[in-house]
Design a protein around this motif. Structure first.
Motif, PDB file in Angstrom:
ATOM      1  N   TRP A  47     -11.336  -5.022  -4.870  1.00  0.00           N
ATOM      2  CA  TRP A  47     -10.149  -4.166  -4.778  1.00  0.00           C
ATOM      3  C   TRP A  47      -9.187  -4.663  -3.707  1.00  0.00           C
ATOM      4  O   TRP A  47      -7.968  -4.434  -3.797  1.00  0.00           O
ATOM      5  CB  TRP A  47     -10.563  -2.719  -4.486  1.00  0.00           C
ATOM      6  CG  TRP A  47     -11.243  -2.523  -3.161  1.00  0.00           C
ATOM      7  CD1 TRP A  47     -12.580  -2.611  -2.910  1.00  0.00           C
ATOM      8  CD2 TRP A  47     -10.611  -2.235  -1.915  1.00  0.00           C
ATOM      9  NE1 TRP A  47     -12.829  -2.391  -1.577  1.00  0.00           N
ATOM     10  CE2 TRP A  47     -11.631  -2.157  -0.937  1.00  0.00           C
ATOM     11  CE3 TRP A  47      -9.282  -2.026  -1.515  1.00  0.00           C
ATOM     12  CZ2 TRP A  47     -11.376  -1.896   0.395  1.00  0.00           C
ATOM     13  CZ3 TRP A  47      -9.018  -1.750  -0.186  1.00  0.00           C
ATOM     14  CH2 TRP A  47     -10.057  -1.690   0.767  1.00  0.00           C
ATOM     15  N   ARG A  48      -9.711  -5.348  -2.686  1.00  0.00           N
ATOM     16  CA  ARG A  48      -8.843  -5.844  -1.595  1.00  0.00           C
ATOM     17  C   ARG A  48      -7.824  -6.863  -2.097  1.00  0.00           C
ATOM     18  O   ARG A  48      -6.756  -7.024  -1.511  1.00  0.00           O
ATOM     19  CB  ARG A  48      -9.692  -6.467  -0.484  1.00  0.00           C
ATOM     20  CG  ARG A  48     -10.607  -5.458   0.217  1.00  0.00           C
ATOM     21  CD  ARG A  48     -11.392  -6.106   1.343  1.00  0.00           C
ATOM     22  NE  ARG A  48     -12.337  -5.176   1.948  1.00  0.00           N
ATOM     23  CZ  ARG A  48     -12.019  -4.266   2.856  1.00  0.00           C
ATOM     24  NH1 ARG A  48     -10.765  -4.191   3.290  1.00  0.00           N
ATOM     25  NH2 ARG A  48     -12.932  -3.454   3.348  1.00  0.00           N
ATOM     26  N   ASP A  49      -8.164  -7.566  -3.169  1.00  0.00           N
ATOM     27  CA  ASP A  49      -7.241  -8.545  -3.748  1.00  0.00           C
ATOM     28  C   ASP A  49      -6.226  -7.898  -4.676  1.00  0.00           C
ATOM     29  O   ASP A  49      -5.291  -8.550  -5.131  1.00  0.00           O
ATOM     30  CB  ASP A  49      -8.022  -9.603  -4.542  1.00  0.00           C
ATOM     31  CG  ASP A  49      -9.029 -10.348  -3.681  1.00  0.00           C
ATOM     32  OD1 ASP A  49      -8.739 -10.580  -2.489  1.00  0.00           O
ATOM     33  OD2 ASP A  49     -10.113 -10.687  -4.204  1.00  0.00           O
ATOM     34  N   GLU A  50      -6.430  -6.607  -4.975  1.00  0.00           N
ATOM     35  CA  GLU A  50      -5.611  -5.940  -5.985  1.00  0.00           C
ATOM     36  C   GLU A  50      -4.726  -4.836  -5.415  1.00  0.00           C
ATOM     37  O   GLU A  50      -3.625  -4.612  -5.915  1.00  0.00           O
ATOM     38  CB  GLU A  50      -6.522  -5.325  -7.061  1.00  0.00           C
ATOM     39  CG  GLU A  50      -7.460  -6.310  -7.736  1.00  0.00           C
ATOM     40  CD  GLU A  50      -6.765  -7.184  -8.771  1.00  0.00           C
ATOM     41  OE1 GLU A  50      -5.597  -6.905  -9.111  1.00  0.00           O
ATOM     42  OE2 GLU A  50      -7.400  -8.139  -9.244  1.00  0.00           O
ATOM     43  N   PHE A  51      -5.193  -4.132  -4.404  1.00  0.00           N
ATOM     44  CA  PHE A  51      -4.467  -2.974  -3.893  1.00  0.00           C
ATOM     45  C   PHE A  51      -3.423  -3.390  -2.863  1.00  0.00           C
ATOM     46  O   PHE A  51      -3.741  -4.102  -1.902  1.00  0.00           O
ATOM     47  CB  PHE A  51      -5.430  -1.982  -3.216  1.00  0.00           C
ATOM     48  CG  PHE A  51      -6.256  -1.163  -4.163  1.00  0.00           C
ATOM     49  CD1 PHE A  51      -6.341  -1.473  -5.515  1.00  0.00           C
ATOM     50  CD2 PHE A  51      -6.984  -0.072  -3.698  1.00  0.00           C
ATOM     51  CE1 PHE A  51      -7.115  -0.728  -6.387  1.00  0.00           C
ATOM     52  CE2 PHE A  51      -7.764   0.693  -4.558  1.00  0.00           C
ATOM     53  CZ  PHE A  51      -7.827   0.359  -5.901  1.00  0.00           C
ATOM     54  N   ASP A  52      -2.183  -2.916  -3.049  1.00  0.00           N
ATOM     55  CA  ASP A  52      -1.180  -3.081  -1.998  1.00  0.00           C
ATOM     56  C   ASP A  52      -1.332  -1.928  -1.001  1.00  0.00           C
ATOM     57  O   ASP A  52      -2.199  -1.065  -1.155  1.00  0.00           O
ATOM     58  CB  ASP A  52       0.233  -3.147  -2.586  1.00  0.00           C
ATOM     59  CG  ASP A  52       0.591  -1.913  -3.422  1.00  0.00           C
ATOM     60  OD1 ASP A  52      -0.075  -0.863  -3.257  1.00  0.00           O
ATOM     61  OD2 ASP A  52       1.534  -1.995  -4.220  1.00  0.00           O
ATOM     62  N   GLU A  53      -0.500  -1.909   0.018  1.00  0.00           N
ATOM     63  CA  GLU A  53      -0.630  -0.892   1.066  1.00  0.00           C
ATOM     64  C   GLU A  53      -0.436   0.517   0.507  1.00  0.00           C
ATOM     65  O   GLU A  53      -1.107   1.467   0.922  1.00  0.00           O
ATOM     66  CB  GLU A  53       0.372  -1.151   2.194  1.00  0.00           C
ATOM     67  CG  GLU A  53      -0.009  -2.292   3.115  1.00  0.00           C
ATOM     68  CD  GLU A  53      -1.375  -2.083   3.756  1.00  0.00           C
ATOM     69  OE1 GLU A  53      -1.639  -0.963   4.275  1.00  0.00           O
ATOM     70  OE2 GLU A  53      -2.193  -3.014   3.733  1.00  0.00           O
ATOM     71  N   GLU A  54       0.462   0.650  -0.452  1.00  0.00           N
ATOM     72  CA  GLU A  54       0.696   1.964  -1.047  1.00  0.00           C
ATOM     73  C   GLU A  54      -0.574   2.478  -1.731  1.00  0.00           C
ATOM     74  O   GLU A  54      -0.935   3.648  -1.581  1.00  0.00           O
ATOM     75  CB  GLU A  54       1.836   1.885  -2.066  1.00  0.00           C
ATOM     76  CG  GLU A  54       2.132   3.222  -2.741  1.00  0.00           C
ATOM     77  CD  GLU A  54       3.126   3.095  -3.890  1.00  0.00           C
ATOM     78  OE1 GLU A  54       3.240   4.061  -4.659  1.00  0.00           O
ATOM     79  OE2 GLU A  54       3.772   2.039  -4.013  1.00  0.00           O
ATOM     80  N   LEU A  55      -1.248   1.594  -2.465  1.00  0.00           N
ATOM     81  CA  LEU A  55      -2.469   2.011  -3.158  1.00  0.00           C
ATOM     82  C   LEU A  55      -3.601   2.297  -2.179  1.00  0.00           C
ATOM     83  O   LEU A  55      -4.403   3.203  -2.389  1.00  0.00           O
ATOM     84  CB  LEU A  55      -2.903   0.937  -4.151  1.00  0.00           C
ATOM     85  CG  LEU A  55      -2.139   0.889  -5.477  1.00  0.00           C
ATOM     86  CD1 LEU A  55      -2.683  -0.210  -6.366  1.00  0.00           C
ATOM     87  CD2 LEU A  55      -2.225   2.230  -6.196  1.00  0.00           C
ATOM     88  N   LYS A  56      -3.664   1.532  -1.104  1.00  0.00           N
ATOM     89  CA  LYS A  56      -4.679   1.808  -0.079  1.00  0.00           C
ATOM     90  C   LYS A  56      -4.464   3.205   0.510  1.00  0.00           C
ATOM     91  O   LYS A  56      -5.407   3.972   0.680  1.00  0.00           O
ATOM     92  CB  LYS A  56      -4.620   0.753   1.032  1.00  0.00           C
ATOM     93  CG  LYS A  56      -5.121  -0.614   0.615  1.00  0.00           C
ATOM     94  CD  LYS A  56      -4.991  -1.595   1.779  1.00  0.00           C
ATOM     95  CE  LYS A  56      -5.377  -3.002   1.360  1.00  0.00           C
ATOM     96  NZ  LYS A  56      -5.191  -3.977   2.454  1.00  0.00           N
ATOM     97  N   ASN A  57      -3.210   3.518   0.819  1.00  0.00           N
ATOM     98  CA  ASN A  57      -2.916   4.843   1.379  1.00  0.00           C
ATOM     99  C   ASN A  57      -3.183   5.946   0.368  1.00  0.00           C
ATOM    100  O   ASN A  57      -3.672   7.026   0.721  1.00  0.00           O
ATOM    101  CB  ASN A  57      -1.462   4.894   1.857  1.00  0.00           C
ATOM    102  CG  ASN A  57      -1.230   4.039   3.092  1.00  0.00           C
ATOM    103  OD1 ASN A  57      -2.140   3.858   3.912  1.00  0.00           O
ATOM    104  ND2 ASN A  57      -0.028   3.512   3.235  1.00  0.00           N
ATOM    105  N   LEU A  58      -2.871   5.682  -0.889  1.00  0.00           N
ATOM    106  CA  LEU A  58      -3.124   6.661  -1.941  1.00  0.00           C
ATOM    107  C   LEU A  58      -4.632   6.908  -2.081  1.00  0.00           C
ATOM    108  O   LEU A  58      -5.069   8.055  -2.268  1.00  0.00           O
ATOM    109  CB  LEU A  58      -2.550   6.162  -3.266  1.00  0.00           C
ATOM    110  CG  LEU A  58      -2.544   7.168  -4.425  1.00  0.00           C
ATOM    111  CD1 LEU A  58      -1.513   8.262  -4.175  1.00  0.00           C
ATOM    112  CD2 LEU A  58      -2.234   6.450  -5.746  1.00  0.00           C
ATOM    113  N   THR A  59      -5.407   5.845  -1.987  1.00  0.00           N
ATOM    114  CA  THR A  59      -6.862   5.975  -2.085  1.00  0.00           C
ATOM    115  C   THR A  59      -7.413   6.792  -0.925  1.00  0.00           C
ATOM    116  O   THR A  59      -8.298   7.640  -1.109  1.00  0.00           O
ATOM    117  CB  THR A  59      -7.526   4.588  -2.111  1.00  0.00           C
ATOM    118  OG1 THR A  59      -6.948   3.798  -3.153  1.00  0.00           O
ATOM    119  CG2 THR A  59      -9.018   4.702  -2.358  1.00  0.00           C
ATOM    120  N   LYS A  60      -6.896   6.551   0.271  1.00  0.00           N
ATOM    121  CA  LYS A  60      -7.327   7.350   1.433  1.00  0.00           C
ATOM    122  C   LYS A  60      -7.028   8.824   1.208  1.00  0.00           C
ATOM    123  O   LYS A  60      -7.843   9.700   1.515  1.00  0.00           O
ATOM    124  CB  LYS A  60      -6.606   6.873   2.701  1.00  0.00           C
ATOM    125  CG  LYS A  60      -6.990   5.495   3.172  1.00  0.00           C
ATOM    126  CD  LYS A  60      -6.161   5.111   4.392  1.00  0.00           C
ATOM    127  CE  LYS A  60      -6.295   3.642   4.722  1.00  0.00           C
ATOM    128  NZ  LYS A  60      -5.462   3.266   5.876  1.00  0.00           N
TER     129      LYS A  60
END
Length: 256
Positions: free
Chosen positions: A224-237
């Motif tokens: 997932w680290r190769d796929e998620f941008d910062e927006e998606l990381k924040n959304l996941t949190k």
């Protein structure tokens, strides 16, 4: 009896969250002598409460050394049924972020009959598809719950006192040998001879052939680290930060 070439196991049930490594675990288990699984006859979905009897009728046809697989939401009725049948069971799960990525790639590249393929096809980018799975979405009569709710339907199996709980990450990493030993100890507690256990472990590992799995893509952890941008990381949190902490994938809900 030579335990390394002849086993007599009672039928057992393997439950997994979709895209958590069902095929890998199946190959490992079929590396045990005589252990078999029939996709067509013994694959189970959560269904509805009125299907419990039909599921029980099918499970009762399992023979020794045969296992069943499924993606079954937790329910007291299902747990009670397995208890009544005296069936051992395993529960396999994976980092939810990798499940999101694996599911989207699987639908787009291999399962275009999936009910959510049309929705994904209308998304402009892969990031939009990941976002939809994280948040949940509705397309016509079909609703896909967000990843936190999705996991919530399965994770009570991890509290089942009769279940062997396995993490996908341990099956693909340095812990594979230890996990295989745990499986052997759970399914065949009568085997105490270390050389016999080692031989069974080697047979399990030798049976892993990713190229024979129709669903295999990369089978790695942390993709997932190769796929998620910062927006998606924040959304996941926002949507499942606590879940990731509870499952031990992060030490805090607001991880980096």
């Amino acid at each position: 009896m030579n335990h390394t070439n002849k086993l007599e196991l009672s039928p057992f049930f393997v439950n997994t969250i979709p895209k958590s490594g069902s095929h890998l675990l199946r190959q490992l288990l079929q590396g045990l002598p005589q252990v078999t699984h029939d996709w067509d006859r013994h694959w189970y979905f959560e269904g509805h409460s009125n299907q419990i009897q039909e599921h029980q009728n099918r499970l009762q046809t399992l023979k020794n050394n045969e296992c069943a697989f499924g993606h079954v939401f937790y329910s007291d009725k299902w747990a009670a049924m397995l208890n009544q049948l005296g069936m051992k069971r395993m529960f396999l799960y994976r980092d939810p972020r990798d499940v999101v990525v694996s599911y989207v790639y699987y639908v787009m590249n291999k399962l275009q009959t999936d009910v959510f393929y049309p929705y994904f096809s209308r998304c402009s980018t892969q990031q939009d598809r990941f976002r939809a799975v994280i948040e949940g979405f509705k397309d016509g009569p079909y609703r896909r719950p967000g990843i936190n709710e999705w996991y919530g339907r399965f994770m009570k199996w991890s509290k089942d006192e009769h279940a062997l709980v396995i993490r996908f990450e341990d099956l693909v990493g340095e812990n594979r040998t230890n996990e295989c030993e745990k499986i052997i100890n759970y399914l065949i507690p009568s085997i105490k001879d270390e050389s016999a256990v080692r031989s069974l472990i080697e047979g399990m590992k030798a049976n892993v052939k990713p190229e024979k799995s129709l669903t295999f893509r990369k089978g790695k952890t942390g993709g997932w680290r190769d796929e998620f941008d910062e927006e998606l990381k924040n959304l996941t949190k926002e949507h499942c930060g606590q879940l990731l902490k509870d499952l031990g994938y992060e030490t805090a809900a607001d991880w980096n």
